[in-house]
Design a protein around this motif. Structure first.
Motif, PDB file in Angstrom:
ATOM      1  N   GLY A  10      59.085  20.916  26.362  1.00 45.94           N
ATOM      2  CA  GLY A  10      57.667  21.202  26.383  1.00 45.94           C
ATOM      3  C   GLY A  10      57.447  22.676  26.717  1.00 45.94           C
ATOM      4  N   PRO A  11      56.202  23.084  26.843  1.00 44.91           N
ATOM      5  CA  PRO A  11      54.995  22.251  26.787  1.00 44.91           C
ATOM      6  C   PRO A  11      54.728  21.739  25.375  1.00 44.91           C
ATOM      7  CG  PRO A  11      54.390  24.559  26.769  1.00 44.91           C
ATOM      8  CD  PRO A  11      55.876  24.521  26.967  1.00 44.91           C
ATOM      9  N   PHE A  12      53.829  20.772  25.277  1.00 39.84           N
ATOM     10  CA  PHE A  12      53.491  20.214  23.983  1.00 39.84           C
ATOM     11  C   PHE A  12      52.034  20.523  23.637  1.00 39.84           C
ATOM     12  CE2 PHE A  12      56.895  17.366  25.515  1.00 39.84           C
ATOM     13  CZ  PHE A  12      57.832  17.666  24.550  1.00 39.84           C
ATOM     14  N   LEU A  13      51.823  20.903  22.387  1.00 42.84           N
ATOM     15  CA  LEU A  13      50.483  21.089  21.872  1.00 42.84           C
ATOM     16  C   LEU A  13      50.030  19.756  21.283  1.00 42.84           C
ATOM     17  CD1 LEU A  13      48.201  23.174  21.233  1.00 42.84           C
ATOM     18  CD2 LEU A  13      49.189  23.316  18.940  1.00 42.84           C
ATOM     19  N   GLU A  14      48.876  19.270  21.731  1.00 44.00           N
ATOM     20  CA  GLU A  14      48.379  17.970  21.285  1.00 44.00           C
ATOM     21  C   GLU A  14      47.113  18.149  20.450  1.00 44.00           C
ATOM     22  OE1 GLU A  14      48.364  14.882  24.309  1.00 44.00           O
ATOM     23  OE2 GLU A  14      49.581  16.163  25.624  1.00 44.00           O
ATOM     24  N   VAL A  15      47.148  17.607  19.247  1.00 51.27           N
ATOM     25  CA  VAL A  15      45.994  17.600  18.344  1.00 51.27           C
ATOM     26  C   VAL A  15      45.545  16.147  18.263  1.00 51.27           C
ATOM     27  CG1 VAL A  15      45.144  18.140  16.033  1.00 51.27           C
ATOM     28  CG2 VAL A  15      46.975  19.533  17.041  1.00 51.27           C
ATOM     29  N   SER A  16      44.449  15.821  18.932  1.00 52.47           N
ATOM     30  CA  SER A  16      44.092  14.410  19.096  1.00 52.47           C
ATOM     31  C   SER A  16      42.624  14.167  18.801  1.00 52.47           C
ATOM     32  CB  SER A  16      44.426  13.942  20.521  1.00 52.47           C
ATOM     33  OG  SER A  16      43.707  14.698  21.482  1.00 52.47           O
ATOM     34  N   PHE A  17      42.317  12.918  18.450  1.00 47.81           N
ATOM     35  CA  PHE A  17      40.931  12.538  18.196  1.00 47.81           C
ATOM     36  C   PHE A  17      40.758  11.043  18.407  1.00 47.81           C
ATOM     37  CE2 PHE A  17      43.158  12.796  14.099  1.00 47.81           C
ATOM     38  CZ  PHE A  17      42.923  11.557  13.533  1.00 47.81           C
ATOM     39  N   LEU A  18      39.490  10.623  18.453  1.00 54.89           N
ATOM     40  CA  LEU A  18      39.140   9.236  18.741  1.00 54.89           C
ATOM     41  C   LEU A  18      38.522   8.587  17.513  1.00 54.89           C
ATOM     42  CD1 LEU A  18      39.241   7.557  21.461  1.00 54.89           C
ATOM     43  CD2 LEU A  18      36.753   7.879  21.525  1.00 54.89           C
ATOM     44  N   LEU A  19      39.003   7.387  17.170  1.00 54.76           N
ATOM     45  CA  LEU A  19      38.457   6.606  16.066  1.00 54.76           C
ATOM     46  C   LEU A  19      37.907   5.289  16.589  1.00 54.76           C
ATOM     47  CD1 LEU A  19      41.145   6.996  13.245  1.00 54.76           C
ATOM     48  CD2 LEU A  19      38.924   8.138  13.387  1.00 54.76           C
ATOM     49  N   GLU A  20      36.924   4.762  15.891  1.00 54.42           N
ATOM     50  CA  GLU A  20      36.368   3.460  16.255  1.00 54.42           C
ATOM     51  C   GLU A  20      37.210   2.353  15.630  1.00 54.42           C
ATOM     52  OE1 GLU A  20      32.051   1.169  16.399  1.00 54.42           O
ATOM     53  OE2 GLU A  20      32.315   2.914  15.095  1.00 54.42           O
ATOM     54  N   LEU A  21      37.496   1.327  16.421  1.00 55.84           N
ATOM     55  CA  LEU A  21      38.213   0.151  15.927  1.00 55.84           C
ATOM     56  C   LEU A  21      37.189  -0.831  15.369  1.00 55.84           C
ATOM     57  CD1 LEU A  21      41.001  -0.710  18.538  1.00 55.84           C
ATOM     58  CD2 LEU A  21      41.314  -0.295  16.106  1.00 55.84           C
ATOM     59  N   LYS A  22      37.021  -0.800  14.052  1.00 50.78           N
ATOM     60  CA  LYS A  22      36.056  -1.691  13.412  1.00 50.78           C
ATOM     61  C   LYS A  22      36.728  -2.906  12.797  1.00 50.78           C
ATOM     62  CE  LYS A  22      32.839   2.007  12.089  1.00 50.78           C
ATOM     63  NZ  LYS A  22      32.177   2.667  10.927  1.00 50.78           N
ATOM     64  N   GLU A  23      37.976  -2.743  12.381  1.00 48.85           N
ATOM     65  CA  GLU A  23      38.681  -3.800  11.666  1.00 48.85           C
ATOM     66  C   GLU A  23      39.893  -4.239  12.476  1.00 48.85           C
ATOM     67  OE1 GLU A  23      37.998  -2.444   7.124  1.00 48.85           O
ATOM     68  OE2 GLU A  23      39.101  -1.036   8.377  1.00 48.85           O
ATOM     69  N   LYS A  24      40.723  -5.080  11.885  1.00 44.97           N
ATOM     70  CA  LYS A  24      41.933  -5.510  12.560  1.00 44.97           C
ATOM     71  C   LYS A  24      42.843  -4.305  12.813  1.00 44.97           C
ATOM     72  CE  LYS A  24      42.017 -10.254  10.811  1.00 44.97           C
ATOM     73  NZ  LYS A  24      42.804 -11.257  10.044  1.00 44.97           N
ATOM     74  N   LYS A  25      43.582  -4.370  13.892  1.00 42.95           N
ATOM     75  CA  LYS A  25      44.424  -3.241  14.283  1.00 42.95           C
ATOM     76  C   LYS A  25      45.401  -2.868  13.167  1.00 42.95           C
ATOM     77  CE  LYS A  25      44.376  -4.405  19.214  1.00 42.95           C
ATOM     78  NZ  LYS A  25      43.713  -5.730  19.055  1.00 42.95           N
ATOM     79  N   LYS A  27      45.220  -3.158   9.866  1.00 42.87           N
ATOM     80  CA  LYS A  27      44.600  -2.418   8.750  1.00 42.87           C
ATOM     81  C   LYS A  27      44.211  -1.009   9.186  1.00 42.87           C
ATOM     82  CE  LYS A  27      41.160  -2.642   5.093  1.00 42.87           C
ATOM     83  NZ  LYS A  27      40.978  -1.192   5.113  1.00 42.87           N
ATOM     84  N   THR A  28      43.682  -0.882  10.394  1.00 41.27           N
ATOM     85  CA  THR A  28      43.292   0.436  10.894  1.00 41.27           C
ATOM     86  C   THR A  28      44.484   1.374  10.922  1.00 41.27           C
ATOM     87  OG1 THR A  28      41.524  -0.510  12.263  1.00 41.27           O
ATOM     88  CG2 THR A  28      42.312   1.694  12.851  1.00 41.27           C
ATOM     89  N   VAL A  29      45.608   0.894  11.450  1.00 41.27           N
ATOM     90  CA  VAL A  29      46.815   1.720  11.548  1.00 41.27           C
ATOM     91  C   VAL A  29      47.367   2.043  10.166  1.00 41.27           C
ATOM     92  CG1 VAL A  29      49.194   1.763  12.370  1.00 41.27           C
ATOM     93  CG2 VAL A  29      47.392   0.924  13.858  1.00 41.27           C
ATOM     94  N   GLN A  30      47.392   1.061   9.293  1.00 38.32           N
ATOM     95  CA  GLN A  30      47.889   1.301   7.936  1.00 38.32           C
ATOM     96  C   GLN A  30      47.049   2.355   7.227  1.00 38.32           C
ATOM     97  OE1 GLN A  30      47.859  -2.730   6.419  1.00 38.32           O
ATOM     98  NE2 GLN A  30      50.070  -2.982   6.745  1.00 38.32           N
ATOM     99  N   ASP A  31      45.723   2.296   7.412  1.00 40.04           N
ATOM    100  CA  ASP A  31      44.844   3.285   6.789  1.00 40.04           C
ATOM    101  C   ASP A  31      45.114   4.682   7.334  1.00 40.04           C
ATOM    102  OD1 ASP A  31      43.671   1.348   5.243  1.00 40.04           O
ATOM    103  OD2 ASP A  31      41.865   1.156   6.481  1.00 40.04           O
ATOM    104  N   ILE A  32      45.308   4.788   8.654  1.00 41.14           N
ATOM    105  CA  ILE A  32      45.605   6.087   9.262  1.00 41.14           C
ATOM    106  C   ILE A  32      46.880   6.672   8.670  1.00 41.14           C
ATOM    107  CG2 ILE A  32      46.318   7.229  11.408  1.00 41.14           C
ATOM    108  CD1 ILE A  32      44.466   5.230  12.878  1.00 41.14           C
ATOM    109  N   ILE A  33      47.908   5.844   8.581  1.00 38.76           N
ATOM    110  CA  ILE A  33      49.198   6.317   8.064  1.00 38.76           C
ATOM    111  C   ILE A  33      49.103   6.648   6.577  1.00 38.76           C
ATOM    112  CG2 ILE A  33      51.602   5.650   7.638  1.00 38.76           C
ATOM    113  CD1 ILE A  33      51.443   4.036  10.264  1.00 38.76           C
TER     114      ILE A  33
END
Length: 208
Positions: A10-25, A27-33
């Motif tokens: 480290g140190p580590f640079l983190e690029v992060s954000f928040l998404l709403e969980l509207k559907e099943k986990k 499908k949400t993960v598959q869509d992100i990937i």
């Protein structure tokens, strides 16, 4: 390769954000990937057992194996190569942080100098604009509510709560600029809806 050998030190640079969980986990993960392929900067997934990793994320694992009333954690990590100005190792971290919110976090080795032993590429000052462009493009693809770039901090820091997740305080609708507009911030870039940080080394928020 063990996780401890992928990104080290480290140190580590983190690029992060928040998404709403509207559907099943799942499908949400598959869509992100799947949407990683839409990013202009080439992203390669190193792990070969992606379906197994997603399945484990969906099932979750107990926070305390000895407590039958314990909560289930849903966490996933994928090893990536991200091509910015140079080819870089990265880790994609997905975490369910509340009943309706998912944190997406890209980790990069953040020292200014390269670490040859671990094949880790450092971040020179002139390369930082590439991370800013990467961050803004993630916003255009995923349309997240709030996100940021910081060293050793993720987007949950912007909530202003010193709590571990998952926790109700990190609900999607609770994301607000109230805290980070009042308090000093270690973030070098923040996006909140249509409020965007423009200069990569100062926290100046402007309406787009």
């Amino acid at each position: 390769m063990e996780w401890s050998q992928w990104l080290q030190g480290g140190p580590f640079l983190e690029v992060s954000f928040l998404l709403e969980l509207k559907e099943k986990k799942t499908k949400t993960v598959q869509d992100i990937i799947n949407n990683l392929s839409k990013v202009t900067n080439k992203i390669e997934i190193v792990d070969e057992n992606v379906d197994e990793i997603i399945d484990f994320f969906n099932r979750g694992y107990p926070y305390d194996e000895e407590n039958p009333q314990t909560i289930n954690l849903h966490s996933l990590r994928l090893r990536l190569y991200v091509y910015l100005l140079r080819k870089r190792k990265a880790t994609l971290q997905l975490e369910v942080v509340s009943p309706n919110a998912l944190m997406v976090n890209f980790w990069f080795y953040g020292d200014e100098n390269d670490e040859r032993e671990g094949d880790q590429v450092g971040i020179m000052k002139e390369e930082f604009t590439g991370f800013t462009s990467f961050f803004k493009e993630l916003y255009s693809i995923y349309e997240f509510k709030i996100g940021g770039i910081a060293f050793e901090e993720d987007v949950l820091k912007l909530f202003g709560f010193e709590k571990t997740y998952p926790n109700e305080c990190f609900r999607y609708e609770s994301a607000s600029p109230t805290h980070f507009l009042k308090e000093p911030s270690s973030f070098v870039n923040i996006i909140w809806n249509k409020i965007r940080e423009i200069k990569p080394y100062s926290l100046q928020l402007q309406k787009a």
